[in-house]
Design a protein around this motif. Structure first.
Motif, PDB file in Angstrom:
ATOM      1  N   UNK A 137       2.072   6.974  -6.547  1.00 52.41           N
ATOM      2  CA  UNK A 137       0.563   7.775  -6.814  1.00 52.41           C
ATOM      3  C   UNK A 137      -0.235   6.668  -7.676  1.00 52.41           C
ATOM      4  N   UNK A 138      -0.148   5.521  -7.240  1.00 52.75           N
ATOM      5  CA  UNK A 138      -1.240   4.391  -7.836  1.00 52.75           C
ATOM      6  C   UNK A 138      -2.058   4.414  -6.601  1.00 52.75           C
ATOM      7  N   UNK A 139      -3.119   5.194  -6.437  1.00 51.54           N
ATOM      8  CA  UNK A 139      -3.976   5.082  -5.153  1.00 51.54           C
ATOM      9  C   UNK A 139      -4.917   4.170  -5.167  1.00 51.54           C
ATOM     10  N   UNK A 140      -5.442   3.832  -6.496  1.00 47.77           N
ATOM     11  CA  UNK A 140      -6.505   2.672  -6.489  1.00 47.77           C
ATOM     12  C   UNK A 140      -5.997   1.447  -5.953  1.00 47.77           C
ATOM     13  N   UNK A 141      -4.674   1.112  -6.402  1.00 42.44           N
ATOM     14  CA  UNK A 141      -4.009  -0.012  -5.948  1.00 42.44           C
ATOM     15  C   UNK A 141      -3.697   0.086  -4.333  1.00 42.44           C
ATOM     16  N   UNK A 142      -3.091   1.137  -3.968  1.00 39.94           N
ATOM     17  CA  UNK A 142      -2.876   1.428  -2.690  1.00 39.94           C
ATOM     18  C   UNK A 142      -3.945   1.144  -1.927  1.00 39.94           C
ATOM     19  N   UNK A 143      -5.236   1.813  -2.236  1.00 42.77           N
ATOM     20  CA  UNK A 143      -6.561   1.516  -1.392  1.00 42.77           C
ATOM     21  C   UNK A 143      -7.069  -0.066  -1.440  1.00 42.77           C
ATOM     22  N   UNK A 144      -6.625  -0.762  -2.573  1.00 44.79           N
ATOM     23  CA  UNK A 144      -6.856  -2.222  -2.462  1.00 44.79           C
ATOM     24  C   UNK A 144      -5.871  -3.039  -1.365  1.00 44.79           C
ATOM     25  N   UNK A 145      -4.692  -2.661  -1.407  1.00 44.89           N
ATOM     26  CA  UNK A 145      -3.836  -3.251  -0.503  1.00 44.89           C
ATOM     27  C   UNK A 145      -4.188  -2.879   0.949  1.00 44.89           C
ATOM     28  N   UNK A 146      -4.531  -1.751   1.151  1.00 47.58           N
ATOM     29  CA  UNK A 146      -5.038  -1.097   2.574  1.00 47.58           C
ATOM     30  C   UNK A 146      -6.422  -2.183   3.027  1.00 47.58           C
ATOM     31  N   UNK A 147      -6.977  -2.132   2.009  1.00 48.56           N
ATOM     32  CA  UNK A 147      -8.394  -2.987   2.535  1.00 48.56           C
ATOM     33  C   UNK A 147      -8.181  -4.431   2.795  1.00 48.56           C
ATOM     34  N   UNK A 197       0.846  -1.206   0.040  1.00 43.74           N
ATOM     35  CA  UNK A 197       0.105   0.122   0.054  1.00 43.74           C
ATOM     36  C   UNK A 197       0.853   1.186  -0.002  1.00 43.74           C
ATOM     37  N   UNK A 198       1.719   1.187   0.865  1.00 44.05           N
ATOM     38  CA  UNK A 198       2.609   2.320   0.952  1.00 44.05           C
ATOM     39  C   UNK A 198       3.580   2.581  -0.480  1.00 44.05           C
ATOM     40  N   UNK A 199       4.009   1.593  -0.926  1.00 42.73           N
ATOM     41  CA  UNK A 199       4.769   1.509  -2.177  1.00 42.73           C
ATOM     42  C   UNK A 199       3.630   2.272  -3.309  1.00 42.73           C
ATOM     43  N   UNK A 200       2.610   1.538  -3.130  1.00 43.64           N
ATOM     44  CA  UNK A 200       1.647   2.259  -4.455  1.00 43.64           C
ATOM     45  C   UNK A 200       1.366   3.640  -4.243  1.00 43.64           C
ATOM     46  N   UNK A 201       1.158   4.163  -2.780  1.00 48.04           N
ATOM     47  CA  UNK A 201       0.846   5.440  -2.532  1.00 48.04           C
ATOM     48  C   UNK A 201       2.152   6.317  -3.037  1.00 48.04           C
ATOM     49  N   UNK A 202       3.439   5.850  -2.754  1.00 49.51           N
ATOM     50  CA  UNK A 202       4.552   6.553  -3.177  1.00 49.51           C
ATOM     51  C   UNK A 202       4.549   6.909  -4.741  1.00 49.51           C
TER      52      UNK A 202
END
Length: 198
Positions: free
Chosen positions: A160-170, A153-158
């Motif tokens: 700017x792949x926010x949709x994938x970050x959201x999926x990982x955090x969920x 999630x943190x890597x995706x956020x870094x």
């Protein structure tokens, strides 16, 4: 704490063993089905407890037990190398840590924790592509690895792949629902990615 526990230990050791009479010491007939079977604490049962924990503090304690279990490969050599890799990270010798983790993964290629640890070192070496590949491998081997999902999630956020970050955090919250910082990220990202509810 030990002083309080000692009388209890002595009381148990002085008591007659289970299945023996107190008066004459002859064995009593105790049917096997009436004896409680010792319940081993498995990784599965720890993950079940984690999902049902009543508070974040309780969840943190269970998560620590899970992390300790995940950090044991079953191979003394691999476990020792993991300790040395951790020491190399403490000493900021990241190339040595990667080299040790490479050796571990040659010995134990199915050990999710080793892939996760190497991903973290790759991240410290500013190699997000390798970190991402190792994190994907870690969650493939252990889909409940909340540390690897958080790192993804943190890597995706870094990047700017926010949709994938959201999926990982969920995914983290499915495994460990009480994690307040991840709850906060999801509550902010969800409306941003999926739009506000009307």
């Amino acid at each position: 704490m030990r002083f309080f526990a000692l009388p209890l230990i002595l009381a148990f050791s002085l008591a007659a063993p289970p299945g023996f009479a107190q008066d004459d010491g002859r064995p009593q007939d105790v049917p096997p089905q009436s004896r409680p079977a010792p319940r081993a604490v498995t990784l599965d049962s720890l993950f079940e407890r984690l999902a049902k924990a009543g508070s974040e503090r309780e969840a943190d304690g269970i998560a620590s037990l899970i992390e300790r279990r995940l950090s044991r490969s079953g191979s003394d050599t691999a476990d020792l190398l993991l300790t040395r890799a951790g020491k190399a990270v403490e000493d900021k010798d990241f190339p040595l840590s990667v080299e040790l983790l490479d050796r571990i993964l040659t010995l134990e290629p199915q050990w999710a924790e080793a892939w996760y640890r190497r991903a973290l070192v790759f991240y410290m070496l500013d190699d997000p592509v390798s970190a991402l590949a190792d994190l994907h491998r870690a969650v493939e081997l252990e889909p409940r690895h909340f540390g690897a999902w958080t790192a993804l999630g943190h890597l995706f956020m870094a990047s700017d792949e926010k949709a994938q970050a959201l999926a990982a955090y969920r995914k983290v919250l499915q495994i460990r629902p009480q994690t307040s910082d991840i709850q906060t990220l999801v509550s902010h990202l969800g409306p941003e990615i999926e739009g506000q509810d009307l």
